[in-house]
Design a protein around this motif. Structure first.
Motif, mmCIF file in Angstrom:
data_model
loop_
_atom_site.group_PDB
_atom_site.id
_atom_site.type_symbol
_atom_site.label_atom_id
_atom_site.label_comp_id
_atom_site.label_asym_id
_atom_site.label_seq_id
_atom_site.Cartn_x
_atom_site.Cartn_y
_atom_site.Cartn_z
ATOM 1 N N SER A 271 -5.414 -18.001 -8.043
ATOM 2 C CA SER A 271 -4.424 -17.829 -6.990
ATOM 3 C C SER A 271 -3.576 -16.583 -7.226
ATOM 4 O O SER A 271 -3.044 -16.366 -8.323
ATOM 5 N N GLY A 272 -3.450 -15.766 -6.201
ATOM 6 C CA GLY A 272 -2.646 -14.559 -6.280
ATOM 7 C C GLY A 272 -3.350 -13.384 -6.915
ATOM 8 O O GLY A 272 -2.816 -12.279 -6.951
ATOM 9 N N VAL A 273 -4.569 -13.597 -7.407
ATOM 10 C CA VAL A 273 -5.315 -12.534 -8.090
ATOM 11 C C VAL A 273 -6.645 -12.271 -7.399
ATOM 12 O O VAL A 273 -7.023 -11.147 -7.129
ATOM 13 N N GLY A 274 -7.365 -13.337 -7.106
ATOM 14 C CA GLY A 274 -8.702 -13.211 -6.544
ATOM 15 C C GLY A 274 -9.727 -13.785 -7.505
ATOM 16 O O GLY A 274 -9.419 -14.636 -8.339
ATOM 17 N N TRP A 275 -10.951 -13.308 -7.400
ATOM 18 C CA TRP A 275 -12.037 -13.820 -8.225
ATOM 19 C C TRP A 275 -12.105 -13.049 -9.536
ATOM 20 O O TRP A 275 -12.040 -11.820 -9.552
ATOM 21 N N VAL A 276 -12.241 -13.780 -10.656
ATOM 22 C CA VAL A 276 -12.441 -13.149 -11.961
ATOM 23 C C VAL A 276 -13.880 -13.403 -12.388
ATOM 24 O O VAL A 276 -14.481 -14.419 -12.035
ATOM 25 N N ASP A 277 -14.439 -12.481 -13.170
ATOM 26 C CA ASP A 277 -15.855 -12.564 -13.521
ATOM 27 C C ASP A 277 -16.161 -13.808 -14.351
ATOM 28 O O ASP A 277 -17.026 -14.617 -13.992
ATOM 29 N N LEU A 278 -15.482 -13.968 -15.474
ATOM 30 C CA LEU A 278 -15.716 -15.111 -16.351
ATOM 31 C C LEU A 278 -14.383 -15.661 -16.833
ATOM 32 O O LEU A 278 -13.459 -14.904 -17.149
ATOM 33 N N LEU A 279 -14.291 -16.973 -16.907
ATOM 34 C CA LEU A 279 -13.118 -17.638 -17.476
ATOM 35 C C LEU A 279 -13.594 -18.471 -18.653
ATOM 36 O O LEU A 279 -14.393 -19.404 -18.489
ATOM 37 N N GLY A 295 -15.193 3.027 -11.168
ATOM 38 C CA GLY A 295 -14.922 4.374 -11.631
ATOM 39 C C GLY A 295 -13.958 5.171 -10.782
ATOM 40 O O GLY A 295 -13.531 6.248 -11.187
ATOM 41 N N SER A 296 -13.572 4.645 -9.619
ATOM 42 C CA SER A 296 -12.674 5.408 -8.759
ATOM 43 C C SER A 296 -11.212 5.169 -9.134
ATOM 44 O O SER A 296 -10.864 4.174 -9.765
ATOM 45 N N ARG A 297 -10.355 6.102 -8.724
ATOM 46 C CA ARG A 297 -8.924 5.989 -9.025
ATOM 47 C C ARG A 297 -8.324 4.750 -8.363
ATOM 48 O O ARG A 297 -7.486 4.063 -8.942
ATOM 49 N N ARG A 298 -8.768 4.456 -7.126
ATOM 50 C CA ARG A 298 -8.226 3.299 -6.411
ATOM 51 C C ARG A 298 -8.561 1.991 -7.120
ATOM 52 O O ARG A 298 -7.690 1.141 -7.323
ATOM 53 N N PHE A 300 -9.417 1.653 -10.263
ATOM 54 C CA PHE A 300 -8.754 1.661 -11.573
ATOM 55 C C PHE A 300 -7.343 1.084 -11.459
ATOM 56 O O PHE A 300 -6.923 0.241 -12.257
ATOM 57 N N ALA A 301 -6.589 1.539 -10.441
ATOM 58 C CA ALA A 301 -5.223 1.035 -10.239
ATOM 59 C C ALA A 301 -5.235 -0.441 -9.849
ATOM 60 O O ALA A 301 -4.385 -1.226 -10.300
ATOM 61 N N GLN A 302 -6.188 -0.828 -9.032
ATOM 62 C CA GLN A 302 -6.281 -2.230 -8.620
ATOM 63 C C GLN A 302 -6.569 -3.136 -9.808
ATOM 64 O O GLN A 302 -5.984 -4.228 -9.921
ATOM 65 N N ASP A 303 -7.425 -2.698 -10.719
ATOM 66 C CA ASP A 303 -7.729 -3.506 -11.909
ATOM 67 C C ASP A 303 -6.492 -3.697 -12.765
ATOM 68 O O ASP A 303 -6.283 -4.780 -13.339
ATOM 69 N N ARG A 304 -5.638 -2.672 -12.866
ATOM 70 C CA ARG A 304 -4.408 -2.804 -13.681
ATOM 71 C C ARG A 304 -3.438 -3.790 -13.041
ATOM 72 O O ARG A 304 -2.775 -4.559 -13.722
ATOM 73 N N ARG A 305 -3.364 -3.775 -11.725
ATOM 74 C CA ARG A 305 -2.494 -4.746 -11.047
ATOM 75 C C ARG A 305 -3.009 -6.168 -11.275
ATOM 76 O O ARG A 305 -2.207 -7.086 -11.493
ATOM 77 N N ARG A 306 -4.321 -6.331 -11.232
ATOM 78 C CA ARG A 306 -4.893 -7.654 -11.496
ATOM 79 C C ARG A 306 -4.592 -8.105 -12.922
ATOM 80 O O ARG A 306 -4.261 -9.276 -13.157
ATOM 81 N N ASP A 307 -4.710 -7.201 -13.876
ATOM 82 C CA ASP A 307 -4.438 -7.558 -15.271
ATOM 83 C C ASP A 307 -3.001 -8.020 -15.458
ATOM 84 O O ASP A 307 -2.727 -8.998 -16.179
ATOM 85 N N ARG A 308 -2.065 -7.324 -14.808
ATOM 86 C CA ARG A 308 -0.658 -7.714 -14.942
ATOM 87 C C ARG A 308 -0.410 -9.079 -14.304
ATOM 88 O O ARG A 308 0.323 -9.912 -14.852
ATOM 89 N N ALA A 309 -1.047 -9.321 -13.165
ATOM 90 C CA ALA A 309 -0.873 -10.616 -12.501
ATOM 91 C C ALA A 309 -1.465 -11.741 -13.346
ATOM 92 O O ALA A 309 -0.872 -12.837 -13.447
ATOM 93 N N LEU A 310 -2.605 -11.510 -13.965
ATOM 94 C CA LEU A 310 -3.211 -12.531 -14.823
ATOM 95 C C LEU A 310 -2.352 -12.779 -16.062
ATOM 96 O O LEU A 310 -2.195 -13.927 -16.498
ATOM 97 N N ALA A 311 -1.796 -11.703 -16.647
ATOM 98 C CA ALA A 311 -0.933 -11.867 -17.818
ATOM 99 C C ALA A 311 0.311 -12.673 -17.464
ATOM 100 O O ALA A 311 0.776 -13.507 -18.256
ATOM 101 N N ALA A 312 0.839 -12.461 -16.269
ATOM 102 C CA ALA A 312 2.012 -13.209 -15.840
ATOM 103 C C ALA A 312 1.709 -14.693 -15.690
ATOM 104 O O ALA A 312 2.608 -15.534 -15.829
ATOM 105 N N LEU A 313 0.454 -15.021 -15.411
ATOM 106 C CA LEU A 313 0.042 -16.427 -15.300
ATOM 107 C C LEU A 313 -0.324 -17.038 -16.643
ATOM 108 O O LEU A 313 -0.663 -18.229 -16.714
#
Length: 363
Positions: A271-279, A295-298, A300-313
């Motif tokens: 929830s709030g992140v989307g689909w993750v490859d493996l849990l 490999g694109s800049r867009r 790359f930035a999206q992956d960092r936002r996902r990482d922060r959201a997952l860490a917050a959870l």
């Protein structure tokens, strides 16, 4: 009747233009098997794409080349020639370089795919891991030898044009001599069953996951093909496959982690992140990043936002590249185990560690 452009003799017979012995209903008269007249192209096949016609001299008949194109670009002599006139026309096309003779009675257009030419040479059907590779499914290693299915009772004929060692022959009772499918490929479930019997475990599961994920066939359809020797092991491998794996990387990582006794779920919605490859063990998120899609800049930035959201959870996030997963799966396992064994709440940083050179934060 002679062709007015070339002077080549036509086919003697009645019932069709040019004296060809095909009746108007498209069926041969009596027992005569004749393929001089095109009755019209059949339905489009995902395997055989009709090869577009090429520029040719006006004095060369086009019937044989058209038949070759409609057969995907390669065929055996008996499927092209029904009379002496056809044979002369075929020879004329070969002399002009519009058709190539591959020996052993196999003829092909220059644009014909190599697997089709070799299947025609062996009078066999594409199967196993070659089926997966040529149809665009993910394979961990592209086969160095072509995998072909032949009737179970047929003995290999020795010929310099079809050396047996250049192909892996799968003998199957599902094929009958003289009644090979056209295009010369086995069904998807039959190819998948051959993969499970023939290939090493990891390579087989990578390919079968791709079959299941793309809905090429179902696990039940594959299981129905698994009879006889080797079926018990093949069914065990099939039970370990997972249609939720979107890529070969996910399959490899899942198999390596599950073999270590870890609970792994594929493509899990958060929830709030989307689909993750493996849990893994509901604590560690494993993301698998191929450069093609990350490999694109867009992205790359999206992956960092996902990482922060997952860490917050409260999740730990580990990212691995294609080379790391495929070539160093043990490193992947070690790092996931280390993340699981590490304290859930990190210990306070010691003053002595903070004072070490090179440990400063890099902004």
């Amino acid at each position: 009747m002679a062709d007015p452009r070339t002077g080549l003799g036509g086919c003697r017979g009645t019932g069709a233009p040019g004296g060809c012995p095909w009746p108007p209903d498209g069926r041969p008269a009596g027992r005569l098997i004749h393929r001089c007249v095109l009755v019209g192209p059949g339905p489009q096949s995902p395997w055989i794409t009709p090869v577009p016609g090429r520029g040719r001299p006006d004095d060369v008949p086009v019937d044989v080349e058209r038949r070759l194109a409609e057969l995907g670009g390669a065929a055996r002599w008996r499927d092209l020639v029904g009379c002496a006139a056809d044979d002369r026309r075929l020879r004329a096309l070969v002399e002009r370089g519009l058709v190539r003779s591959h020996g052993g009675g196999c003829y092909a257009l220059p644009e014909a795919p190599d697997w089709l030419v070799r299947a025609r040479q062996f009078n066999a059907a594409l199967t196993c891991i070659s089926w997966a590779a040529e149809s665009g499914h993910f394979v961990l290693e592209r086969p160095t030898r072509l995998h072909l299915a032949v009737p179970a009772g047929r003995s290999p004929s020795r010929s310099p044009h079809r050396p047996v060692r250049s192909a892996v022959l799968h003998r199957t009772s599902a094929l009958r001599s003289g009644a090979l499918p056209d295009p010369p490929v086995v069904t998807a479930p039959a190819a998948a069953a051959a993969i499970l019997r023939c290939q090493p475990a990891l390579l087989a599961m990578v390919a079968i996951d791709s079959f299941l994920n793309r809905s090429t066939c179902t696990a039940a359809e594959i299981a129905a093909q698994l009879r006889g020797p080797g079926s018990k092991h093949a069914k065990t491998l099939l039970g370990r496959c997972d249609a939720r794996s979107d890529s070969g990387m996910e399959t490899i990582a899942r198999v390596v982690l599950r073999d270590a006794g870890l609970a792994v779920r594929c493509n899990v919605p958060v929830s709030g992140v989307g689909w993750v490859d493996l849990l893994v063990e509901d604590r560690v998120v494993v993301e698998l990043d191929g450069f093609e899609h990350h490999g694109s800049r867009r992205v790359f930035a999206q992956d960092r936002r996902r990482d922060r959201a997952l860490a917050a959870l409260g999740f730990r996030v580990l990212r691995f590249t294609y080379d790391e997963v495929v070539h160093s799966p043990k490193v992947l396992l070690e790092e996931v185990l280390a993340a699981l064994e590490a304290p859930w709440v990190p210990e306070p940083l010691r003053a002595s560690d903070a004072a070490r050179p090179g440990r400063r934060f890099r902004g």
